[in-house]
Design a protein around this motif. Structure first.
Motif, PDB file in Angstrom:
ATOM      1  N   PHE A  42       2.011   4.588  -2.869  1.00  0.00           N
ATOM      2  CA  PHE A  42       3.268   4.064  -2.332  1.00  0.00           C
ATOM      3  C   PHE A  42       3.113   2.583  -1.990  1.00  0.00           C
ATOM      4  O   PHE A  42       3.957   1.749  -2.332  1.00  0.00           O
ATOM      5  CB  PHE A  42       3.679   4.834  -1.079  1.00  0.00           C
ATOM      6  N   LEU A  55       6.272   0.528  -1.104  1.00  0.00           N
ATOM      7  CA  LEU A  55       6.981   1.563  -0.343  1.00  0.00           C
ATOM      8  C   LEU A  55       6.204   1.858   0.943  1.00  0.00           C
ATOM      9  O   LEU A  55       5.044   2.264   0.891  1.00  0.00           O
ATOM     10  CB  LEU A  55       7.139   2.831  -1.185  1.00  0.00           C
ATOM     11  N   ASP A 109       1.430   8.484   4.051  1.00  0.00           N
ATOM     12  CA  ASP A 109       0.843   7.160   3.848  1.00  0.00           C
ATOM     13  C   ASP A 109      -0.135   7.270   2.681  1.00  0.00           C
ATOM     14  O   ASP A 109      -1.238   7.792   2.827  1.00  0.00           O
ATOM     15  CB  ASP A 109       0.118   6.721   5.124  1.00  0.00           C
ATOM     16  N   ASP A 110       0.277   6.816   1.520  1.00  0.00           N
ATOM     17  CA  ASP A 110      -0.522   6.941   0.304  1.00  0.00           C
ATOM     18  C   ASP A 110      -0.611   5.568  -0.362  1.00  0.00           C
ATOM     19  O   ASP A 110       0.377   4.842  -0.442  1.00  0.00           O
ATOM     20  CB  ASP A 110       0.128   7.951  -0.655  1.00  0.00           C
ATOM     21  N   LEU A 147       2.082  12.620  -6.483  1.00  0.00           N
ATOM     22  CA  LEU A 147       1.029  12.174  -5.576  1.00  0.00           C
ATOM     23  C   LEU A 147       0.358  13.308  -4.815  1.00  0.00           C
ATOM     24  O   LEU A 147      -0.836  13.232  -4.507  1.00  0.00           O
ATOM     25  CB  LEU A 147       1.601  11.159  -4.570  1.00  0.00           C
ATOM     26  N   TRP A 174      11.526   1.279  -7.215  1.00  0.00           N
ATOM     27  CA  TRP A 174      10.706   2.426  -6.817  1.00  0.00           C
ATOM     28  C   TRP A 174      11.302   3.103  -5.589  1.00  0.00           C
ATOM     29  O   TRP A 174      11.866   2.436  -4.716  1.00  0.00           O
ATOM     30  CB  TRP A 174       9.286   1.981  -6.476  1.00  0.00           C
ATOM     31  N   TYR A 175      11.132   4.432  -5.525  1.00  0.00           N
ATOM     32  CA  TYR A 175      11.607   5.211  -4.388  1.00  0.00           C
ATOM     33  C   TYR A 175      10.591   6.305  -4.071  1.00  0.00           C
ATOM     34  O   TYR A 175       9.867   6.772  -4.966  1.00  0.00           O
ATOM     35  CB  TYR A 175      12.960   5.885  -4.709  1.00  0.00           C
ATOM     36  N   ARG A 176      10.554   6.707  -2.824  1.00  0.00           N
ATOM     37  CA  ARG A 176       9.859   7.952  -2.482  1.00  0.00           C
ATOM     38  C   ARG A 176      10.718   9.117  -2.970  1.00  0.00           C
ATOM     39  O   ARG A 176      11.956   9.034  -2.932  1.00  0.00           O
ATOM     40  CB  ARG A 176       9.656   8.063  -0.971  1.00  0.00           C
ATOM     41  N   ARG A 185       6.415   9.349  -6.354  1.00  0.00           N
ATOM     42  CA  ARG A 185       7.138   8.083  -6.337  1.00  0.00           C
ATOM     43  C   ARG A 185       7.962   8.047  -7.616  1.00  0.00           C
ATOM     44  O   ARG A 185       7.504   8.464  -8.681  1.00  0.00           O
ATOM     45  CB  ARG A 185       6.194   6.884  -6.232  1.00  0.00           C
TER      46      ARG A 185
END
Length: 322
Positions: free
Chosen positions: A311, A316, A307-308, A277, A233-235, A226
């Motif tokens: 995030f 996110l 899917d974390d 991550l 915030w962004y992936r 992230r």
């Protein structure tokens, strides 16, 4: 949290101190800092963290100085999150390196910092040549009237938690175990600099980070992260390595480049933080740019779908595959 650089501006107040380098601010470090805060509240003392601006080995034995898990700014932020009243930063230099354990105890802890409680880990060392240890600190406390609390080293998966162990795991790309030990994702922060422009040519524009040589980051490979920049915030899909598809086996320094999903704009010169991550794959050399482009799109799809909780914590949600 008040930040005091050096001892010249330290106010004369009785304190409960946690002492250490605290590189990484892992769960063991947080236990020591939290204990000092709790002792301060229980005894009506000022809670303080005493640490050094630079790693002592950078002065004592520069060739043995480790790559740091956190920048000074990141270390300060993580310590502040724990809620001590004060952070005292000592500028470790040749004079500090030459100070005996007895002088450090008497002149720094007692005379300057008004120590009433001192919290350290059982592997704590101090004074010229590291001749002082936790037992000597406790003896000093008995002479000068402060209590020494020595915490046992914490373990995870049957092994002692330490910054050294974290560095080894990071170098091997074992992100899940590092997250357990740190209690958070490992991170790196640096300014974005201009790169070769290959990502943009491949349809995947990346931000190249100007990571300093003394900063620790994961080993070569492709990672889910992230990214935090300009308050958002962004992936991110992150590659760390030498770009062997284009550079072959040339002995180049590793670069860190990130593709931020959904970001539009210019990042040059901006401070970008990456929280790692998971590892997607090892770095590899592809037959040509087309094959690399396909692999990059697959990597980005992994980042989009993952899917974390890290995030979710920053709002996110999973994205549709590209």
């Amino acid at each position: 949290m008040d930040v005091v650089r050096g001892l010249g501006d330290v106010l004369e107040r009785p304190r409960a101190l946690a002492i250490g380098m605290f590189d990484g601010v892992h769960v063991g470090h947080r236990a020591a800092i939290t204990r000092a805060i709790d002792e301060a509240r229980a005894r009506d003392l000022r809670s303080a963290v005493l640490t050094f601006e630079r790693h002592p080995l950078s002065i004592v034995n520069p060739t043995a100085a480790p790559r740091l898990l956190t920048t000074l700014e990141e270390r300060m932020r993580l310590i502040a999150d724990l809620g001590p009243d004060e952070l005292v930063l000592l500028p470790f230099d040749v004079d500090m390196a030459a100070m005996s354990a007895e002088r450090f105890c008497g002149e720094v802890l007692v005379a300057k910092l008004g120590a009433r409680v001192v919290v350290v880990g059982e592997n704590f060392s101090f004074g010229a040549g590291g001749t002082g240890d936790a037992a000597m600190l406790a003896a000093c406390g008995r002479v000068h009237g402060f209590e020494t609390i020595v915490l046992r080293l914490m373990s995870e998966r049957g092994q002692t938690i330490s910054s050294t162990r974290i560095r080894g795991l990071l170098a091997s790309g074992v992100i899940d175990e590092v997250r357990e030990i740190l209690g958070r994702p490992p991170s790196v922060a640096a300014r974005v600099q201009s790169g070769a422009g290959r990502g943009r040519a491949l349809g995947v524009p990346t931000a190249n980070l100007e990571v300093t040589a003394d900063a620790m980051r994961p080993g070569r490979g492709v990672y889910v992260a992230r990214a935090y920049v300009d308050g958002a915030w962004y992936r991110a899909a992150v590659n760390i390595g030498r770009n062997p598809t284009f550079n072959g086996d040339a002995p180049l320094a590793d670069i860190t480049e990130a593709f931020l999903l959904g970001f539009e704009g210019d990042l040059y010169g901006h401070l970008l933080r990456l929280d790692f991550l998971a590892k997607i794959r090892d770095e590899r050399r592809f037959a040509d740019a087309a094959a690399l482009r396909v692999a990059m799109r697959r990597d980005i799809d992994v980042v989009a779908r993952l899917d974390d909780a890290a995030f979710a914590d920053v709002g996110l949600v999973p994205l549709p595959s590209s």
